[in-house]
Structure formats: C-alpha cells, structure tokens
Enzyme design. Sequence first.
Site, PDB file in Angstrom:
ATOM      1  N   LYS A 192      25.503  46.835  31.385  1.00  0.00           N
ATOM      2  CA  LYS A 192      25.037  46.001  30.270  1.00  0.00           C
ATOM      3  C   LYS A 192      23.617  46.359  29.868  1.00  0.00           C
ATOM      4  CE  LYS A 192      28.124  42.126  30.222  1.00  0.00           C
ATOM      5  NZ  LYS A 192      28.278  40.670  30.219  1.00  0.00           N
ATOM      6  N   LYS A 196      35.838  44.012  26.048  1.00  0.00           N
ATOM      7  CA  LYS A 196      35.692  43.207  24.825  1.00  0.00           C
ATOM      8  C   LYS A 196      34.645  43.780  23.893  1.00  0.00           C
ATOM      9  CE  LYS A 196      35.901  38.939  27.445  1.00  0.00           C
ATOM     10  NZ  LYS A 196      35.010  37.968  28.048  1.00  0.00           N
ATOM     11  N   LYS A 253      37.294  51.257  31.476  1.00  0.00           N
ATOM     12  CA  LYS A 253      38.089  50.025  31.490  1.00  0.00           C
ATOM     13  C   LYS A 253      38.131  49.410  30.086  1.00  0.00           C
ATOM     14  CE  LYS A 253      34.755  46.522  32.407  1.00  0.00           C
ATOM     15  NZ  LYS A 253      34.151  45.436  33.020  1.00  0.00           N
TER      16      LYS A 253
HETATM   17  P1  TYM Z   1      34.759  38.479  31.922  1.00  0.00           P
HETATM   18  O1  TYM Z   1      34.618  37.366  30.942  1.00  0.00           O
HETATM   19  O2  TYM Z   1      34.131  39.789  31.590  1.00  0.00           O
HETATM   20  O3  TYM Z   1      36.280  38.774  32.198  1.00  0.00           O
HETATM   21  C1  TYM Z   1      37.191  37.728  32.509  1.00  0.00           C
HETATM   22  C2  TYM Z   1      38.168  38.195  33.552  1.00  0.00           C
HETATM   23  O4  TYM Z   1      38.899  39.333  33.083  1.00  0.00           O
HETATM   24  C3  TYM Z   1      38.848  40.373  34.056  1.00  0.00           C
HETATM   25  N1  TYM Z   1      38.839  41.659  33.333  1.00  0.00           N
HETATM   26  C4  TYM Z   1      39.735  42.627  33.534  1.00  0.00           C
HETATM   27  N2  TYM Z   1      40.806  42.718  34.337  1.00  0.00           N
HETATM   28  C5  TYM Z   1      41.542  43.845  34.282  1.00  0.00           C
HETATM   29  N3  TYM Z   1      41.252  44.877  33.448  1.00  0.00           N
HETATM   30  C6  TYM Z   1      40.193  44.844  32.616  1.00  0.00           C
HETATM   31  N4  TYM Z   1      39.932  45.849  31.792  1.00  0.00           N
HETATM   32  C7  TYM Z   1      39.373  43.674  32.632  1.00  0.00           C
HETATM   33  N5  TYM Z   1      38.268  43.292  31.952  1.00  0.00           N
HETATM   34  C8  TYM Z   1      37.949  42.067  32.407  1.00  0.00           C
HETATM   35  C9  TYM Z   1      37.548  40.134  34.801  1.00  0.00           C
HETATM   36  O5  TYM Z   1      37.563  40.744  36.069  1.00  0.00           O
HETATM   37  C10 TYM Z   1      37.496  38.625  34.867  1.00  0.00           C
HETATM   38  O6  TYM Z   1      38.258  38.145  35.958  1.00  0.00           O
HETATM   39  N6  TYM Z   1      31.407  37.344  35.417  1.00  0.00           N
HETATM   40  C11 TYM Z   1      32.731  37.053  34.928  1.00  0.00           C
HETATM   41  C12 TYM Z   1      32.914  35.603  34.534  1.00  0.00           C
HETATM   42  C13 TYM Z   1      32.548  34.626  35.584  1.00  0.00           C
HETATM   43  C14 TYM Z   1      33.306  34.318  36.751  1.00  0.00           C
HETATM   44  C15 TYM Z   1      32.578  33.290  37.408  1.00  0.00           C
HETATM   45  C16 TYM Z   1      34.513  34.774  37.260  1.00  0.00           C
HETATM   46  C17 TYM Z   1      31.443  33.837  35.598  1.00  0.00           C
HETATM   47  N7  TYM Z   1      31.469  33.042  36.681  1.00  0.00           N
HETATM   48  C18 TYM Z   1      33.024  32.744  38.599  1.00  0.00           C
HETATM   49  C19 TYM Z   1      34.956  34.216  38.465  1.00  0.00           C
HETATM   50  C20 TYM Z   1      34.232  33.220  39.118  1.00  0.00           C
HETATM   51  C21 TYM Z   1      32.996  37.914  33.720  1.00  0.00           C
HETATM   52  O7  TYM Z   1      32.105  38.416  33.088  1.00  0.00           O
HETATM   53  O8  TYM Z   1      34.292  37.996  33.371  1.00  0.00           O
END
Ligand code: TYM
Length: 336
Positions: A117, A202, A199
């Site tokens: 990031k 978004k 990967k």
């Molecule tokens: P975020 O919002 O980027 O993504 C949400 C969830 O989607 C999964 N993910 C993926 N899984 C498979 N392939 C991909 N290409 C892919 N891109 C994203 C992520 O692993 C995630 O599970 N930091 C976290 C949000 C968060 C969180 C938490 C998660 C904040 N607090 C506490 C668990 C527990 C995040 O940025 O996810």
Amino acid sequence: MQTIEKKKTVFSGIQPTGNLHLGNYIGALRNFGPLQEEYNCLYSIVDLHAITVRQNPTELRQNCLKLMSLYLACGLDPQKSLIYFQSHVAAHSELAWILNCYTYMGELSRMTQFKDKSQKHAENINVGLFAYPDLMAADILLYQTDLVPVGNDQKQHIELTRDVAERFNSVYGDVFTVPQPLIGKVGARVMSLSDPNRKMSKSDPEDTFIAILDDPAIIRKKVRRAVTDSEALVKFDVENKPGVSNLMSIYSAVTGKAFDAIEAEFEGQGYGTFKDAVADAVIAELEPIQNRYKQISADKAYLNEVMTSGAERAAKIAARTMSKVRRKVGLAPTQL
Ligand code: TYM
C-alpha cells in the site's frame, strides 16, 4: 457431571472500499455464513481501516451500507451473527492505541500489505496505514476470538495479532484468547484475470476482477478475456499455467469439484468450452446473491435496525475485555 462446552467465537471484517470481488467472496465472505451454525460470530464492516487511504466521504458511507447489504445477501443472519460498523464501537480504536504500545516498529515494517500500500499510495504513507495491523488485532482480540476466517493475504496480520496477544498475556496473565486463522483449502488466493501472478485486488482496474455485483453478461465477457496460455490443456499447474490454474480454482471453489475431475471433464476440449463452464458456474453462484442484494439494499429501515442492534451488542462484549485491559495496564477506573 456433564460439561457444557462454550461455543467458540469467530470474528472477521471486510473493508468497505471499492467493489467487492470474487476473491473477497471465495476467500472470505462465502465462508462466513456456514460458521454461524456452530460459533458465536461477529462480522464487521471495517470503516476505520478504510480511511487509511483517502476516501470520498459520501462514497464511503454508501459503501458501508452496500457491504452490510452484501453480508446479508450472502446469508449472514443478524439473529445469529453480530453485524456492525467498526467505527460504531469505540473500543476498537481504544484497544488499538493500547496495542500500539506493545508492538514494535520493526514488526509493522515487515508487513507485506503495508509495503504494497505504501507503493500504491506513495503520496500518503500515513501513520494509520503503518499501525493498521494493530487496529485489526484490536478487532479480533476485543471479542476473545478463537477463529478468524480470511483469505491468504491476511495470514501475516493474524500472526502479528497472535504475537502481540502472547506478549501482552506474558506480562499481564491470560487477558486475550490467542486466535487462529481459518483459511480455505481452495480459493484462499484468487488471482487477477489479466495477470494471474498477482492477486485479484479491489484497487486494480475493473477488468482484472469479477465484482460480486457484476451483470452476468459482464462476468461472461471477463472470464472469456481472462489470460491463459497457448497450450489448450486444462491442467492444474500453478507455476507453468497460472491463468488456467486460477480459473480451475474458481471453478472448483464454486462447484465443489476436485482438480482431477475438472481436468477429466475438459479433456480434449479447448479453453472456450472451459471458460464458458467457469462463467456459467460463477453466474449461477452470484445471481441469487445479486437478487437478494437488490431487495435488502432497498430496505433502509431493516439495515438501520441490523446496524444499531449489532453495534449495541458488540459494544457490550467489547466493554468486558476493555475493562480487564484497562485494569491490567494501570489506567484508573472511571469511578474510584
Ligand atoms: P480486505 O477488505 O482487503 O479483504 C476482505 C477479505 O477478502 C480476502 N481477500 C481475498 N481472498 C482470496 N483471494 C483474493 N484475491 C483476496 N483478496 C482479498 C481477504 O483475505 C479478507 O479476508 N485487513 C482486512 C480486513 C480486516 C479484518 C479484521 C479481517 C480488518 N480487521 C479482523 C479479519 C479480522 C482486509 O483488508 O481485508
């Protein structure tokens, strides 16, 4: 005497930024619903994490409601799970600050997401972006979470959460449950359609991912355009055939078919037939969600009710952990 085992706690969160895509769905969201039957689940819309990169305020507010509607459309039941906005429970920010004081700069500097990031937002490498994993640790530790369902890219953050929890516990006794990540066998890392070595993300251009809310015709077009190779052989081989392997993982995740069965199904057939089957399977999976989403997102009174009751109940659980943490670190109680 019969012992009644306490139900374990599950916590996860998704950032309300941009368009949720098939990676978010397969890697995380679709695994949330089934856990409700067996565990105490909390699913948060992590709006405070979202502001670590600049957001348009109106869009952010809309995206939060959109994400809550998607949670519900994907089968989360507010009677079984707590669904709420992270910023509505102030304890998240409070515990994050305290955990900052138990985390080393070196640990946070090693986080891959921070490095990625920082590159993408070179003009805004703010302290929040750096301390992001401690806010995530706070999310998890506040609720004495046992299991965290996430995609593969969040594993490192959960390892850090475990380290910080263990460090805190070693000073003050057993304050926090040390959580485990729950990562699916298939689809924990869905790759970009245009570059299968990256990967799916978004923040990349629209044509590199399938959004959960994409029209069926768009989904078909995107799958047809997905980068593969010139071998015309449906075979799972991540190193040499990353594009085909990614489509196979997606197909396997949504149909439940094993890789060898998929190889047999498309033996001797070109990528055109295979891609059409992948598109059909993805559309069949997403269309019912899209229909439910349309209904739910129009019902503002219902969304309001879910949001406020989720936050109220989450705040009560969080307060129990906070009072213990405050006492342990030596912060004076509000009433002497
Ligand atoms: P975020 O919002 O980027 O993504 C949400 C969830 O989607 C999964 N993910 C993926 N899984 C498979 N392939 C991909 N290409 C892919 N891109 C994203 C992520 O692993 C995630 O599970 N930091 C976290 C949000 C968060 C969180 C938490 C998660 C904040 N607090 C506490 C668990 C527990 C995040 O940025 O996810």
